[in-house]
Scaffold this motif. Sequence first.
Motif, PDB file in Angstrom:
ATOM      1  N   SER A 185       0.825  -1.213   0.000  1.00 37.49           N
ATOM      2  CA  SER A 185       0.000   0.000   0.000  1.00 37.49           C
ATOM      3  C   SER A 185       0.859   1.263   0.000  1.00 37.49           C
ATOM      4  N   ASN A 186       2.181   1.105   0.130  1.00 38.43           N
ATOM      5  CA  ASN A 186       3.074   2.278   0.069  1.00 38.43           C
ATOM      6  C   ASN A 186       3.196   2.822  -1.348  1.00 38.43           C
ATOM      7  N   ILE A 187       2.880   1.995  -2.337  1.00 36.66           N
ATOM      8  CA  ILE A 187       2.882   2.438  -3.729  1.00 36.66           C
ATOM      9  C   ILE A 187       1.581   3.184  -4.009  1.00 36.66           C
ATOM     10  N   MET A 188       1.692   4.388  -4.549  1.00 37.48           N
ATOM     11  CA  MET A 188       0.498   5.130  -4.957  1.00 37.48           C
ATOM     12  C   MET A 188       0.116   4.780  -6.388  1.00 37.48           C
ATOM     13  N   ALA A 189       1.125   4.762  -7.280  1.00 41.27           N
ATOM     14  CA  ALA A 189       0.808   4.575  -8.702  1.00 41.27           C
ATOM     15  C   ALA A 189       2.026   4.078  -9.467  1.00 41.27           C
ATOM     16  N   TRP A 190       1.727   3.446 -10.588  1.00 39.98           N
ATOM     17  CA  TRP A 190       2.730   3.058 -11.579  1.00 39.98           C
ATOM     18  C   TRP A 190       2.719   4.097 -12.697  1.00 39.98           C
ATOM     19  N   GLU A 191       3.902   4.425 -13.193  1.00 37.30           N
ATOM     20  CA  GLU A 191       4.026   5.401 -14.272  1.00 37.30           C
ATOM     21  C   GLU A 191       4.709   4.723 -15.461  1.00 37.30           C
ATOM     22  N   LEU A 192       4.056   4.747 -16.617  1.00 35.34           N
ATOM     23  CA  LEU A 192       4.538   3.970 -17.761  1.00 35.34           C
ATOM     24  C   LEU A 192       5.895   4.442 -18.265  1.00 35.34           C
ATOM     25  N   TYR A 219       0.352   3.662 -24.889  1.00 35.26           N
ATOM     26  CA  TYR A 219      -0.214   3.928 -23.564  1.00 35.26           C
ATOM     27  C   TYR A 219      -1.337   2.928 -23.242  1.00 35.26           C
ATOM     28  N   LYS A 220      -2.205   2.696 -24.224  1.00 36.16           N
ATOM     29  CA  LYS A 220      -3.318   1.779 -23.998  1.00 36.16           C
ATOM     30  C   LYS A 220      -2.819   0.362 -23.732  1.00 36.16           C
ATOM     31  N   GLU A 221      -1.937  -0.109 -24.591  1.00 39.84           N
ATOM     32  CA  GLU A 221      -1.466  -1.491 -24.465  1.00 39.84           C
ATOM     33  C   GLU A 221      -0.712  -1.703 -23.157  1.00 39.84           C
ATOM     34  N   GLN A 222       0.126  -0.742 -22.795  1.00 36.86           N
ATOM     35  CA  GLN A 222       0.931  -0.935 -21.587  1.00 36.86           C
ATOM     36  C   GLN A 222       0.117  -0.726 -20.310  1.00 36.86           C
ATOM     37  N   SER A 223      -0.828   0.204 -20.322  1.00 41.20           N
ATOM     38  CA  SER A 223      -1.688   0.367 -19.140  1.00 41.20           C
ATOM     39  C   SER A 223      -2.584  -0.854 -18.966  1.00 41.20           C
ATOM     40  N   ASP A 224      -3.045  -1.433 -20.070  1.00 38.89           N
ATOM     41  CA  ASP A 224      -3.837  -2.675 -19.993  1.00 38.89           C
ATOM     42  C   ASP A 224      -2.977  -3.816 -19.446  1.00 38.89           C
ATOM     43  N   PHE A 225      -1.715  -3.863 -19.869  1.00 37.30           N
ATOM     44  CA  PHE A 225      -0.808  -4.903 -19.395  1.00 37.30           C
ATOM     45  C   PHE A 225      -0.574  -4.783 -17.894  1.00 37.30           C
ATOM     46  N   VAL A 226      -0.308  -3.571 -17.434  1.00 35.98           N
ATOM     47  CA  VAL A 226      -0.077  -3.367 -15.994  1.00 35.98           C
ATOM     48  C   VAL A 226      -1.335  -3.722 -15.200  1.00 35.98           C
ATOM     49  N   ARG A 227      -2.496  -3.336 -15.719  1.00 34.86           N
ATOM     50  CA  ARG A 227      -3.738  -3.658 -15.024  1.00 34.86           C
ATOM     51  C   ARG A 227      -3.960  -5.160 -14.936  1.00 34.86           C
ATOM     52  N   SER A 228      -3.515  -5.900 -15.939  1.00 32.45           N
ATOM     53  CA  SER A 228      -3.660  -7.359 -15.898  1.00 32.45           C
ATOM     54  C   SER A 228      -2.805  -7.978 -14.797  1.00 32.45           C
ATOM     55  N   LEU A 229      -1.746  -7.273 -14.408  1.00 28.91           N
ATOM     56  CA  LEU A 229      -0.871  -7.758 -13.344  1.00 28.91           C
ATOM     57  C   LEU A 229      -1.317  -7.297 -11.963  1.00 28.91           C
ATOM     58  N   ASP A 230      -1.934  -6.121 -11.927  1.00 22.10           N
ATOM     59  CA  ASP A 230      -2.237  -5.473 -10.653  1.00 22.10           C
ATOM     60  C   ASP A 230      -3.597  -4.785 -10.741  1.00 22.10           C
ATOM     61  N   PRO A 231      -4.614  -5.319 -10.088  1.00 19.28           N
ATOM     62  CA  PRO A 231      -5.956  -4.741 -10.209  1.00 19.28           C
ATOM     63  C   PRO A 231      -6.200  -3.526  -9.327  1.00 19.28           C
ATOM     64  N   HIS A 232      -5.267  -3.195  -8.436  1.00 21.35           N
ATOM     65  CA  HIS A 232      -5.571  -2.213  -7.411  1.00 21.35           C
ATOM     66  C   HIS A 232      -4.830  -0.874  -7.525  1.00 21.35           C
ATOM     67  N   HIS A 233      -3.547  -0.904  -7.847  1.00 24.70           N
ATOM     68  CA  HIS A 233      -2.792   0.346  -7.855  1.00 24.70           C
ATOM     69  C   HIS A 233      -3.176   1.236  -9.040  1.00 24.70           C
ATOM     70  N   LEU A 234      -3.043   2.530  -8.851  1.00 21.33           N
ATOM     71  CA  LEU A 234      -3.311   3.487  -9.912  1.00 21.33           C
ATOM     72  C   LEU A 234      -2.244   3.391 -10.998  1.00 21.33           C
ATOM     73  N   ILE A 235      -2.607   3.793 -12.202  1.00 16.70           N
ATOM     74  CA  ILE A 235      -1.693   3.811 -13.346  1.00 16.70           C
ATOM     75  C   ILE A 235      -1.800   5.160 -14.031  1.00 16.70           C
ATOM     76  N   THR A 236      -0.657   5.725 -14.417  1.00 13.00           N
ATOM     77  CA  THR A 236      -0.663   6.970 -15.178  1.00 13.00           C
ATOM     78  C   THR A 236       0.425   6.922 -16.245  1.00 13.00           C
ATOM     79  N   THR A 237       0.401   7.902 -17.125  1.00 16.31           N
ATOM     80  CA  THR A 237       1.344   7.895 -18.248  1.00 16.31           C
ATOM     81  C   THR A 237       2.724   8.395 -17.859  1.00 16.31           C
ATOM     82  N   GLY A 238       2.781   9.461 -17.056  1.00 14.62           N
ATOM     83  CA  GLY A 238       4.045  10.143 -16.787  1.00 14.62           C
ATOM     84  C   GLY A 238       4.381  11.158 -17.850  1.00 14.62           C
ATOM     85  N   GLY A 239       3.406  11.473 -18.706  1.00 11.52           N
ATOM     86  CA  GLY A 239       3.646  12.378 -19.827  1.00 11.52           C
ATOM     87  C   GLY A 239       3.672  13.843 -19.433  1.00 11.52           C
ATOM     88  N   GLU A 240       4.143  14.658 -20.376  1.00 13.49           N
ATOM     89  CA  GLU A 240       4.262  16.099 -20.144  1.00 13.49           C
ATOM     90  C   GLU A 240       2.959  16.851 -20.386  1.00 13.49           C
TER      91      GLU A 240
END
Length: 350
Positions: A185-192, A219-240
């Motif tokens: 729970s110390n992780i807030m989010a994953w950034e692609l 962005y779509k493919e990689q965020s979908d991939f991360v979600r398949s591994l982890d249903p709970h943590h937030l995901i964002t792009t890290g873009g400008e």
Amino acid sequence: MRLSLLSALCALAAALVGPALAGDAVPKDFVTTKGSRFELNGKPFWLPLLTTQEDVEITFKQMQDAGVKVLRTWGFNAITESELAGAKKSGLTYYQVWDSSEWKLNDGPQGLQRLDKVVETAGKYGIKVILSFTNNWVGYGGSELYINWIAGAGKTHDVFYTDKRIVASYQRYVKTIVNRYKNSSNIMAWELMNEARCLGDLPGSSQCAPGSGMLHTWYKEQSDFVRSLDPHHLITTGGEGHFYWPKNPVGFWYNGTFISDYNYNGQAGEDFDADLQLKNIDFGTYHSYPQYWYPQLDTPDRQNFTLKSWGLGWIKQHADAAKKANKPLVFEEFGVFGLGSSIAFFSEHN
């Protein structure tokens, strides 16, 4: 920008320590200098490496005292095999070692065990962590190590998003990091990726043209991939936060020539409005470095351009897009120079 937030936090920590003291009668626990190096109580001291748990504890305690709630830092640091001996000697933290067409994981005491300590200590001080999986730029061994070692010399930056071998290698590393911390729970989010663009230190190609949707698809493919591994943590792009507004061209006149604005014409590859609508992108990110982006406009004679007016517009445009998508928004990186504190400047106009 290519500098990490961790570097900025280390600079903040150094500022909080104060200037080095000279002379023989230096009180205990004061940082001093000896030749070209820093010392603390007679031992080498170089906080930015954060190679000891004591350094990590000091940094997080200072962040807690400053009211910091979230730390965004790199979940990557890669070197090549030729750099390995030097890294071991210096105590450098590294997570990947590139050799031939693949990388080897370093999950030892000089590798991911250090990131384990950062994540663990963050929780101790009530701070959440955003981890970025790679960098658009060469700093800290970013995406172009994948390009150089897998695709080979002479390739453009954007092959990172389309070469199946590179995508598989990136996902192998992402899976390693996500599986390691997905129950924390110390992780807030994953950034692609930090500041993904069509170009990096390598040039882009015509394949990643405005309207191509290459980066949006990635962005779509990689965020979908991360979600398949982890249903709970937030995901964002890290873009400008670059926009793509083909029906409303944005630009400016300079020396009698109309210049299409890179932040709005799609050349960067992002489409902030569309990217934020992706199902598994949970919140938006954007950055702001107007004096680097518009050096020809940031002059006393440009009466129609001020950092204040541009900054307010940039903030509002992203806030409007986030409201439309009904998602949160993080003003992730910013900087101005020659105006005192960047934080005070942007806080005043936010």
